[in-house]
Design an enzyme around this catalytic site. Structure first.
Site, mmCIF file in Angstrom:
data_model
loop_
_atom_site.group_PDB
_atom_site.id
_atom_site.type_symbol
_atom_site.label_atom_id
_atom_site.label_comp_id
_atom_site.label_asym_id
_atom_site.label_seq_id
_atom_site.Cartn_x
_atom_site.Cartn_y
_atom_site.Cartn_z
ATOM 1 N N ASN A 105 1.857 6.719 3.695
ATOM 2 C CA ASN A 105 2.487 5.611 4.420
ATOM 3 C C ASN A 105 4.005 5.703 4.448
ATOM 4 O O ASN A 105 4.683 4.726 4.797
ATOM 5 C CB ASN A 105 2.051 4.276 3.815
ATOM 6 C CG ASN A 105 0.621 3.954 4.169
ATOM 7 O OD1 ASN A 105 0.105 4.408 5.194
ATOM 8 N ND2 ASN A 105 -0.047 3.178 3.332
ATOM 9 N N ASP A 156 0.866 -1.182 0.000
ATOM 10 C CA ASP A 156 0.000 0.000 0.000
ATOM 11 C C ASP A 156 0.897 1.225 0.000
ATOM 12 O O ASP A 156 0.849 2.063 0.906
ATOM 13 C CB ASP A 156 -0.910 -0.007 1.233
ATOM 14 C CG ASP A 156 -1.975 1.077 1.179
ATOM 15 O OD1 ASP A 156 -2.258 1.580 0.069
ATOM 16 O OD2 ASP A 156 -2.517 1.431 2.240
ATOM 17 N N ASP A 191 2.110 1.126 8.054
ATOM 18 C CA ASP A 191 1.012 0.365 7.445
ATOM 19 C C ASP A 191 1.536 -0.721 6.517
ATOM 20 O O ASP A 191 1.200 -0.769 5.321
ATOM 21 C CB ASP A 191 0.068 1.307 6.699
ATOM 22 C CG ASP A 191 -0.797 2.125 7.648
ATOM 23 O OD1 ASP A 191 -0.822 1.793 8.846
ATOM 24 O OD2 ASP A 191 -1.430 3.092 7.203
#
Length: 243
Positions: free
Chosen positions: A174, A169, A187
């Site tokens: 992030n 992701d 994450d």
């Protein structure tokens, strides 16, 4: 949700719990207490992230694990804003350099499989459980139903995967970066061995939409990719709709 006494004792009775913050999800809470700021993840995502953080810290900077008990993961606040929040002029170059470093980690060292067989099986489970949100699809997929997206993913599945250790992701939200340029990945619950386009598709989409084509060009230069495979890029963007 209920947490164990061990987790609750970390914060004290006067702790303030909130899900109103950057990176908010149904599985993430921010806790402010006299002992500091923490993030608490719970459920299956917490277990997946815990295992990956323990492994990834040998290769990249990640948040410190404060505790893991039952299905709750407590992480220390890194104290740095994400690239999405900071929006530096060189955001594309930073994203490219960090991803190049991650993708250089030997896949033989990574115990987590996030290849297409695994991801498509997970997508089917989410489809059958009614967890795919069509209202959140990108504009160019807005006319498709979750079932149509899944069927197209099966029909157009690439014959080859260019495997790397992928974040899963990889967005500007992030990646946290200090003022002196040190990056921290967050994450990482979807991290594992997968096609590099799993990360490239999401990074290029978000950079292009939010920061413009110059950021995309800077990213590609820093990452070291001279030619983009548009078909694989589109495929992995479509795959992301299932999650």
């Amino acid at each position: 949700m209920r947490f164990s006494e061990r987790v609750l004792d970390l914060f004290g009775e006067d702790a303030v719990w909130s899900d109103d913050h950057e990176g908010m999800s149904g599985h993430l809470l921010r806790v402010s207490s006299a002992s500091g700021v923490f993030y608490v993840k719970h459920g299956s995502v917490a277990e997946a992230e815990y295992e990956r953080l323990r492994w990834l810290k040998h290769w990249m900077a990640v948040p410190d694990i404060v505790a893991f008990d039952q299905d709750a993961l407590v992480l220390a606040d890194v104290g740095w804003p994400s690239l999405e929040r900071r929006a530096p002029a060189d955001i594309g170059a930073i994203m490219g350099r960090v991803l190049r470093e991650l993708h250089a980690v030997p896949i033989e060292e990574c115990p987590f499989d996030e290849g297409l067989t695994v991801r498509l099986a997970r997508a089917e489970q989410r489809l059958e459980a009614g967890l795919v949100d069509a209202d959140d699809f990108d504009d160019d997929h807005a006319d498709l139903s979750p079932r149509q997206v899944y069927d197209r993913l099966l029909a157009d599945r690439p014959a080859h995967e260019d495997l790397v250790v992928a974040h899963g992701d990889y967005t500007p939200s992030n990646v946290l970066v200090s003022r002196d340029g040190r990056p921290v990945l967050i994450d990482v619950g979807g991290l594992g061995v997968a096609d590099r386009y799993l990360d490239l598709a999401i990074a290029l989409r978000d950079l292009g939409e939010d920061f413009g084509e110059s950021a995309v060009d800077d990213f590609l230069t820093a990452y070291g990719l001279e030619e983009v495979d548009r078909r694989r890029l589109d495929y992995y963007r479509l795959l992301d709709e299932m999650f």
